[in-house]
Write a protein that holds these residues in place. Structure first.
Motif, PDB file in Angstrom:
ATOM      1  N   GLN A 158      14.180   3.301   3.027  1.00 23.13           N
ATOM      2  CA  GLN A 158      13.296   4.428   3.317  1.00 23.13           C
ATOM      3  C   GLN A 158      11.894   4.173   2.763  1.00 23.13           C
ATOM      4  OE1 GLN A 158      14.521   8.159   1.659  1.00 23.13           O
ATOM      5  NE2 GLN A 158      13.150   9.335   2.959  1.00 23.13           N
ATOM      6  N   THR A 159      11.812   3.668   1.547  1.00 19.23           N
ATOM      7  CA  THR A 159      10.514   3.363   0.942  1.00 19.23           C
ATOM      8  C   THR A 159       9.790   2.283   1.738  1.00 19.23           C
ATOM      9  OG1 THR A 159      11.405   3.906  -1.237  1.00 19.23           O
ATOM     10  CG2 THR A 159       9.374   2.626  -1.185  1.00 19.23           C
ATOM     11  N   LEU A 160      10.520   1.251   2.148  1.00 22.40           N
ATOM     12  CA  LEU A 160       9.915   0.186   2.930  1.00 22.40           C
ATOM     13  C   LEU A 160       9.435   0.698   4.288  1.00 22.40           C
ATOM     14  CD1 LEU A 160       9.403  -2.831   2.546  1.00 22.40           C
ATOM     15  CD2 LEU A 160      11.548  -3.259   3.724  1.00 22.40           C
ATOM     16  N   SER A 161      10.193   1.601   4.890  1.00 20.13           N
ATOM     17  CA  SER A 161       9.784   2.189   6.169  1.00 20.13           C
ATOM     18  C   SER A 161       8.497   2.988   6.021  1.00 20.13           C
ATOM     19  CB  SER A 161      10.886   3.091   6.715  1.00 20.13           C
ATOM     20  OG  SER A 161      12.045   2.362   6.982  1.00 20.13           O
ATOM     21  N   ILE A 162       8.411   3.785   4.975  1.00 17.90           N
ATOM     22  CA  ILE A 162       7.216   4.594   4.735  1.00 17.90           C
ATOM     23  C   ILE A 162       6.005   3.699   4.493  1.00 17.90           C
ATOM     24  CG2 ILE A 162       6.133   6.212   3.105  1.00 17.90           C
ATOM     25  CD1 ILE A 162       8.938   7.488   2.799  1.00 17.90           C
ATOM     26  N   LEU A 163       6.188   2.655   3.692  1.00 20.30           N
ATOM     27  CA  LEU A 163       5.080   1.733   3.421  1.00 20.30           C
ATOM     28  C   LEU A 163       4.643   0.997   4.680  1.00 20.30           C
ATOM     29  CD1 LEU A 163       6.166   0.238  -0.025  1.00 20.30           C
ATOM     30  CD2 LEU A 163       4.285   1.818   0.432  1.00 20.30           C
ATOM     31  N   THR A 164       5.591   0.645   5.535  1.00 23.09           N
ATOM     32  CA  THR A 164       5.261  -0.033   6.786  1.00 23.09           C
ATOM     33  C   THR A 164       4.459   0.880   7.711  1.00 23.09           C
ATOM     34  OG1 THR A 164       7.267  -1.363   6.608  1.00 23.09           O
ATOM     35  CG2 THR A 164       6.229  -1.251   8.769  1.00 23.09           C
ATOM     36  N   ILE A 165       4.891   2.142   7.811  1.00 22.63           N
ATOM     37  CA  ILE A 165       4.173   3.102   8.655  1.00 22.63           C
ATOM     38  C   ILE A 165       2.762   3.316   8.121  1.00 22.63           C
ATOM     39  CG2 ILE A 165       4.104   5.527   9.370  1.00 22.63           C
ATOM     40  CD1 ILE A 165       7.195   5.379   9.517  1.00 22.63           C
ATOM     41  N   MET A 166       2.632   3.454   6.807  1.00 16.25           N
ATOM     42  CA  MET A 166       1.309   3.643   6.218  1.00 16.25           C
ATOM     43  C   MET A 166       0.429   2.411   6.434  1.00 16.25           C
ATOM     44  SD  MET A 166       2.366   5.677   2.724  1.00 16.25           S
ATOM     45  CE  MET A 166       0.833   5.310   1.928  1.00 16.25           C
ATOM     46  N   GLY A 167       0.994   1.216   6.288  1.00 16.17           N
ATOM     47  CA  GLY A 167       0.242  -0.014   6.503  1.00 16.17           C
ATOM     48  C   GLY A 167      -0.211  -0.147   7.947  1.00 16.17           C
ATOM     49  N   ASN A 168       0.686   0.188   8.877  1.00 15.05           N
ATOM     50  CA  ASN A 168       0.309   0.143  10.294  1.00 15.05           C
ATOM     51  C   ASN A 168      -0.809   1.139  10.587  1.00 15.05           C
ATOM     52  OD1 ASN A 168       2.171  -1.825  10.924  1.00 15.05           O
ATOM     53  ND2 ASN A 168       3.654  -0.425  11.808  1.00 15.05           N
ATOM     54  N   GLY A 169      -0.694   2.339  10.051  1.00 19.96           N
ATOM     55  CA  GLY A 169      -1.730   3.356  10.261  1.00 19.96           C
ATOM     56  C   GLY A 169      -3.066   2.928   9.687  1.00 19.96           C
ATOM     57  N   LEU A 170      -3.038   2.346   8.497  1.00 18.10           N
ATOM     58  CA  LEU A 170      -4.271   1.873   7.873  1.00 18.10           C
ATOM     59  C   LEU A 170      -4.904   0.744   8.694  1.00 18.10           C
ATOM     60  CD1 LEU A 170      -6.137   2.120   5.398  1.00 18.10           C
ATOM     61  CD2 LEU A 170      -4.729   0.368   4.306  1.00 18.10           C
ATOM     62  N   PHE A 171      -4.066  -0.152   9.209  1.00 21.64           N
ATOM     63  CA  PHE A 171      -4.580  -1.250  10.028  1.00 21.64           C
ATOM     64  C   PHE A 171      -5.180  -0.729  11.327  1.00 21.64           C
ATOM     65  CE2 PHE A 171      -4.281  -5.059  12.698  1.00 21.64           C
ATOM     66  CZ  PHE A 171      -4.889  -5.977  11.853  1.00 21.64           C
ATOM     67  N   ILE A 172      -4.532   0.276  11.927  1.00 19.90           N
ATOM     68  CA  ILE A 172      -5.069   0.888  13.150  1.00 19.90           C
ATOM     69  C   ILE A 172      -6.443   1.498  12.870  1.00 19.90           C
ATOM     70  CG2 ILE A 172      -4.756   2.825  14.765  1.00 19.90           C
ATOM     71  CD1 ILE A 172      -1.736   2.193  14.667  1.00 19.90           C
ATOM     72  N   LEU A 173      -6.550   2.226  11.750  1.00 23.60           N
ATOM     73  CA  LEU A 173      -7.840   2.828  11.396  1.00 23.60           C
ATOM     74  C   LEU A 173      -8.907   1.767  11.145  1.00 23.60           C
ATOM     75  CD1 LEU A 173      -6.701   5.728   9.040  1.00 23.60           C
ATOM     76  CD2 LEU A 173      -7.576   5.909  11.381  1.00 23.60           C
ATOM     77  N   TRP A 174      -8.537   0.685  10.483  1.00 26.41           N
ATOM     78  CA  TRP A 174      -9.488  -0.379  10.165  1.00 26.41           C
ATOM     79  C   TRP A 174     -10.000  -1.054  11.443  1.00 26.41           C
ATOM     80  CZ3 TRP A 174      -8.252  -5.960   9.669  1.00 26.41           C
ATOM     81  CH2 TRP A 174      -9.336  -6.688   9.210  1.00 26.41           C
ATOM     82  N   VAL A 175      -9.071  -1.371  12.360  1.00 23.26           N
ATOM     83  CA  VAL A 175      -9.470  -2.025  13.608  1.00 23.26           C
ATOM     84  C   VAL A 175     -10.325  -1.080  14.445  1.00 23.26           C
ATOM     85  CG1 VAL A 175      -8.571  -2.941  15.779  1.00 23.26           C
ATOM     86  CG2 VAL A 175      -7.516  -3.612  13.640  1.00 23.26           C
ATOM     87  N   THR A 176      -9.952   0.196  14.480  1.00 26.70           N
ATOM     88  CA  THR A 176     -10.734   1.175  15.240  1.00 26.70           C
ATOM     89  C   THR A 176     -12.124   1.352  14.637  1.00 26.70           C
ATOM     90  OG1 THR A 176      -8.685   2.302  15.819  1.00 26.70           O
ATOM     91  CG2 THR A 176     -10.715   3.517  16.171  1.00 26.70           C
ATOM     92  N   PHE A 177     -12.220   1.369  13.315  1.00 23.06           N
ATOM     93  CA  PHE A 177     -13.517   1.483  12.654  1.00 23.06           C
ATOM     94  C   PHE A 177     -14.404   0.294  12.992  1.00 23.06           C
ATOM     95  CE2 PHE A 177     -16.210   0.321   9.036  1.00 23.06           C
ATOM     96  CZ  PHE A 177     -17.032   1.438   8.972  1.00 23.06           C
ATOM     97  N   ASN A 178     -13.821  -0.906  12.950  1.00 20.71           N
ATOM     98  CA  ASN A 178     -14.610  -2.096  13.283  1.00 20.71           C
ATOM     99  C   ASN A 178     -15.067  -2.066  14.735  1.00 20.71           C
ATOM    100  OD1 ASN A 178     -14.554  -3.234  10.752  1.00 20.71           O
ATOM    101  ND2 ASN A 178     -12.704  -4.422  11.151  1.00 20.71           N
ATOM    102  N   ALA A 179     -14.205  -1.593  15.621  1.00 20.90           N
ATOM    103  CA  ALA A 179     -14.589  -1.504  17.034  1.00 20.90           C
ATOM    104  C   ALA A 179     -15.696  -0.466  17.225  1.00 20.90           C
ATOM    105  CB  ALA A 179     -13.370  -1.145  17.886  1.00 20.90           C
ATOM    106  N   ALA A 180     -15.588   0.659  16.526  1.00 21.72           N
ATOM    107  CA  ALA A 180     -16.617   1.700  16.649  1.00 21.72           C
ATOM    108  C   ALA A 180     -17.939   1.236  16.064  1.00 21.72           C
ATOM    109  CB  ALA A 180     -16.147   2.968  15.952  1.00 21.72           C
TER     110      ALA A 180
END
Length: 82
Positions: free
Chosen positions: A19-41
């Motif tokens: 469960q902890t690993l799943s939560i960390l993975t979801i948070m990491g994916n979300g952070l990466f999505i935000l980072w890539v979107t920020f760079n694109a913007a």
């Protein structure tokens, strides 16, 4: 004389760790999505056609991964009512 046959050691999954690993993975994916979107913007969403396709494909993979992790956790959750 009997031979002693050792069974292979099979580690049982720890639900708290998964469960902890799943939560960390979801948070990491979300952070990466935000980072890539920020760079694109920041670049004004300009780029070559392959860059745009890779951006859309990468975001699709990350979002699909998030949904699969959430659905896996829901499907494997033990119900208190039997």
């Amino acid at each position: 004389m009997k031979e002693i046959i050792k069974k292979p050691f099979i580690m049982k999954p720890n639900p708290n760790f998964i469960q902890t690993l799943s939560i960390l993975t979801i948070m990491g994916n979300g952070l990466f999505i935000l980072w890539v979107t920020f760079n694109a913007a920041e670049e004004g969403f300009e780029g070559t056609l392959p860059e745009k396709f890779s951006y859309v494909f990468l975001l699709g993979l990350l979002i699909t991964n998030i949904f699969l992790i959430i659905n896996f956790n829901r499907a494997n959750r033990k119900s208190p009512v039997k």
